[in-house]
Design a protein around this motif. Structure first.
Motif, mmCIF file in Angstrom:
data_model
loop_
_atom_site.group_PDB
_atom_site.id
_atom_site.type_symbol
_atom_site.label_atom_id
_atom_site.label_comp_id
_atom_site.label_asym_id
_atom_site.label_seq_id
_atom_site.Cartn_x
_atom_site.Cartn_y
_atom_site.Cartn_z
ATOM 1 N N PRO A 171 1.401 -1.218 0.327
ATOM 2 C CA PRO A 171 0.159 -0.167 0.032
ATOM 3 C C PRO A 171 0.664 0.849 -0.092
ATOM 4 O O PRO A 171 1.662 1.423 0.724
ATOM 5 C CB PRO A 171 -0.641 -0.548 1.265
ATOM 6 C CG PRO A 171 -0.717 -1.462 2.167
ATOM 7 C CD PRO A 171 0.212 -1.544 1.300
ATOM 8 N N PRO A 172 0.712 2.015 -0.798
ATOM 9 C CA PRO A 172 1.220 3.386 -0.681
ATOM 10 C C PRO A 172 1.165 4.153 0.626
ATOM 11 O O PRO A 172 0.196 4.425 1.784
ATOM 12 C CB PRO A 172 0.063 4.695 -1.442
ATOM 13 C CG PRO A 172 -0.934 3.911 -1.728
ATOM 14 C CD PRO A 172 -0.578 2.194 -1.600
ATOM 15 N N PRO A 173 2.479 4.981 0.952
ATOM 16 C CA PRO A 173 2.338 5.938 2.368
ATOM 17 C C PRO A 173 1.043 6.265 2.794
ATOM 18 O O PRO A 173 0.325 7.622 2.057
ATOM 19 C CB PRO A 173 3.202 6.505 2.499
ATOM 20 C CG PRO A 173 3.786 7.030 1.283
ATOM 21 C CD PRO A 173 2.989 5.310 0.135
ATOM 22 N N PRO A 204 0.505 15.933 -0.377
ATOM 23 C CA PRO A 204 -0.086 16.379 -0.417
ATOM 24 C C PRO A 204 -1.474 16.188 -0.112
ATOM 25 O O PRO A 204 -2.281 14.753 -0.812
ATOM 26 C CB PRO A 204 -0.187 16.577 -2.517
ATOM 27 C CG PRO A 204 1.669 16.053 -2.340
ATOM 28 C CD PRO A 204 1.357 14.997 -1.362
ATOM 29 N N SER A 205 -2.876 16.872 0.261
ATOM 30 C CA SER A 205 -4.206 16.740 0.504
ATOM 31 C C SER A 205 -5.064 17.991 -0.516
ATOM 32 O O SER A 205 -5.184 18.944 -0.481
ATOM 33 C CB SER A 205 -4.543 17.034 2.029
ATOM 34 O OG SER A 205 -5.642 16.450 1.943
ATOM 35 N N TYR A 206 -5.952 17.021 -0.751
ATOM 36 C CA TYR A 206 -6.818 17.942 -1.427
ATOM 37 C C TYR A 206 -7.956 17.764 -0.970
ATOM 38 O O TYR A 206 -9.151 16.585 -0.912
ATOM 39 C CB TYR A 206 -7.075 17.505 -3.333
ATOM 40 C CG TYR A 206 -5.658 17.526 -3.950
ATOM 41 C CD1 TYR A 206 -5.216 18.553 -4.837
ATOM 42 C CD2 TYR A 206 -4.327 17.248 -3.510
ATOM 43 C CE1 TYR A 206 -4.311 18.622 -5.390
ATOM 44 C CE2 TYR A 206 -2.938 16.712 -4.231
ATOM 45 C CZ TYR A 206 -2.585 18.294 -5.264
ATOM 46 O OH TYR A 206 -1.759 18.558 -5.199
ATOM 47 N N VAL A 220 -1.787 10.497 -3.987
ATOM 48 C CA VAL A 220 -0.611 10.437 -3.537
ATOM 49 C C VAL A 220 0.566 10.096 -4.568
ATOM 50 O O VAL A 220 0.039 9.696 -5.495
ATOM 51 C CB VAL A 220 -0.505 8.737 -2.873
ATOM 52 C CG1 VAL A 220 0.930 8.429 -2.321
ATOM 53 C CG2 VAL A 220 -1.272 8.593 -1.397
ATOM 54 N N ASP A 221 1.775 10.555 -4.564
ATOM 55 C CA ASP A 221 2.890 11.024 -5.605
ATOM 56 C C ASP A 221 2.960 9.146 -5.427
ATOM 57 O O ASP A 221 4.239 9.004 -4.667
ATOM 58 C CB ASP A 221 3.664 11.597 -5.590
ATOM 59 C CG ASP A 221 4.489 11.582 -6.401
ATOM 60 O OD1 ASP A 221 5.936 13.010 -5.841
ATOM 61 O OD2 ASP A 221 4.210 11.231 -7.611
ATOM 62 N N ALA A 278 -5.191 7.377 -5.085
ATOM 63 C CA ALA A 278 -5.143 8.486 -3.441
ATOM 64 C C ALA A 278 -5.827 7.497 -2.502
ATOM 65 O O ALA A 278 -6.223 6.357 -3.051
ATOM 66 C CB ALA A 278 -6.719 8.660 -3.926
ATOM 67 N N TRP A 279 -5.559 8.056 -1.717
ATOM 68 C CA TRP A 279 -6.101 7.186 -0.537
ATOM 69 C C TRP A 279 -7.771 8.228 -0.079
ATOM 70 O O TRP A 279 -7.687 9.573 0.139
ATOM 71 C CB TRP A 279 -5.583 7.824 0.907
ATOM 72 C CG TRP A 279 -4.613 6.259 1.292
ATOM 73 C CD1 TRP A 279 -3.415 6.451 1.324
ATOM 74 C CD2 TRP A 279 -4.526 5.119 1.735
ATOM 75 N NE1 TRP A 279 -2.754 5.751 1.295
ATOM 76 C CE2 TRP A 279 -3.101 4.524 1.393
ATOM 77 C CE3 TRP A 279 -5.452 4.398 1.999
ATOM 78 C CZ2 TRP A 279 -3.055 3.046 2.462
ATOM 79 C CZ3 TRP A 279 -5.455 3.434 2.946
ATOM 80 C CH2 TRP A 279 -4.016 2.855 2.580
ATOM 81 N N ALA A 280 -8.704 7.985 0.300
ATOM 82 C CA ALA A 280 -10.012 7.627 0.444
ATOM 83 C C ALA A 280 -10.895 7.421 1.435
ATOM 84 O O ALA A 280 -10.287 6.002 2.090
ATOM 85 C CB ALA A 280 -11.433 7.999 -1.101
ATOM 86 N N ARG A 281 -11.748 8.166 2.215
ATOM 87 C CA ARG A 281 -11.921 8.285 3.396
ATOM 88 C C ARG A 281 -13.881 8.303 3.415
ATOM 89 O O ARG A 281 -13.819 9.269 2.733
ATOM 90 C CB ARG A 281 -11.562 8.613 4.715
ATOM 91 C CG ARG A 281 -12.701 8.078 5.950
ATOM 92 C CD ARG A 281 -12.095 8.735 7.147
ATOM 93 N NE ARG A 281 -11.852 10.126 7.776
ATOM 94 C CZ ARG A 281 -11.793 10.289 8.526
ATOM 95 N NH1 ARG A 281 -10.122 10.051 9.276
ATOM 96 N NH2 ARG A 281 -11.450 11.662 8.231
#
Length: 271
Positions: free
Chosen positions: A133-135, A141-143, A162-163, A173-176
């Motif tokens: 998984p990406p860190p 960066p947060s959008y 996530v880059d 990207a991480w999403a919630r």
């Protein structure tokens, strides 16, 4: 998914409803936070797909966890009270199959085929694993999606881009999901995964948005296992064909690794 940069820090306050849908007299009422990016009069496909998954899992029963949900959107999804019908096609010990239909104002607007498979303790030989998984760490960066009126992208989800150099043709990207699905309680992680899977093209967009418009007309989610935790990563990629069609797909991950995949069929046109 159009986004604008947001400074690091605490999550922005949310102004939307505590849930995407509420039930009243046998129909499901969408909240403003279930609206899609096209306007307050249309629902987000992820919200509708998750509602259908909720009904499918209820029909499948606890012994058969949702393993695949394949949803067709039959046109724009109006922000109207929704009627949901389920029909069990098979209820075997090994797997179950359920058909789900959603109507608004007497017109069918979406349908799903849901497959639930029993769980079994079965030792299997090791296979090559997916990338880690990406860190998800402070400083990435947060959008925050922009806009004025409440909507799914603005109020129901939080996305951290996530880059990821390992995926040069898409994005990660991480999403919630930050609202409940059918009540004030948090949505089950699998239902959140279905809702968030509809962000795949927005995360893995490959075509210039000022020239091309891409609309997904379906969404298929495969779950290898139930996800764990609030955050879900989408490692997304878009492929295009020569006839105005495309495919957006994503590997779905939680903090323990990959747990599923999703695919969208794209209808591509010039702006």
């Amino acid at each position: 998914m159009t986004t604008r940069a947001k400074p690091q820090g605490q999550p922005a306050p949310r102004t939307g409803s505590a849930s995407l849908f509420t039930e009243a007299d046998g129909v499901w009422l969408p909240s403003p936070t279930a609206a899609g990016p096209w306007g307050a009069d249309r629902l987000h496909g992820g919200a509708v797909a998750a509602l259908m998954g909720h009904h499918a899992q209820r029909a499948l029963g606890a012994g058969r966890a949702l393993t695949r949900l394949s949803t067709d959107f039959l046109g724009p999804l109006p922000a109207l009270p929704l009627q949901v019908r389920t029909h069990t096609l098979r209820a075997g010990r090994s797997f179950g199959l359920v058909d789900v239909r959603v109507s608004a104002d007497g017109t069918e607007i979406a349908r799903s085929s849901a497959l639930g498979v029993r769980a079994a303790e079965l030792p299997l030989p090791g296979l090559p694993g997916e990338p880690a998984p990406p860190p998800r760490a402070s400083g990435l960066p947060s959008y925050e999606p922009g806009g004025g009126a409440p909507s799914f992208n603005r109020d129901a989800v939080r996305v951290t881009v996530v880059d990821d150099p390992a995926n040069p043709h898409g994005g990660t990207a991480w999403a919630r999901l930050e609202t409940g699905l059918t009540g004030s309680d948090a949505a089950p992680p699998w239902a959140a995964a279905v809702a968030l899977a509809d962000l795949t093209y927005g995360i893995g967009a490959a075509l210039p948005p000022d020239r091309y418009r891409c609309v997904n007309v379906d969404l298929t989610v495969h779950l290898l296992r139930p996800p764990v935790g609030e955050w879900i990563a989408l490692r997304a990629r878009t492929r295009t064909g020569p006839c105005g069609r495309g495919i957006a797909e994503a590997l779905l991950l939680d903090d323990s690794g990959a747990f599923g995949r999703c695919v969208q069929t794209l209808l591509i046109s010039e702006e």
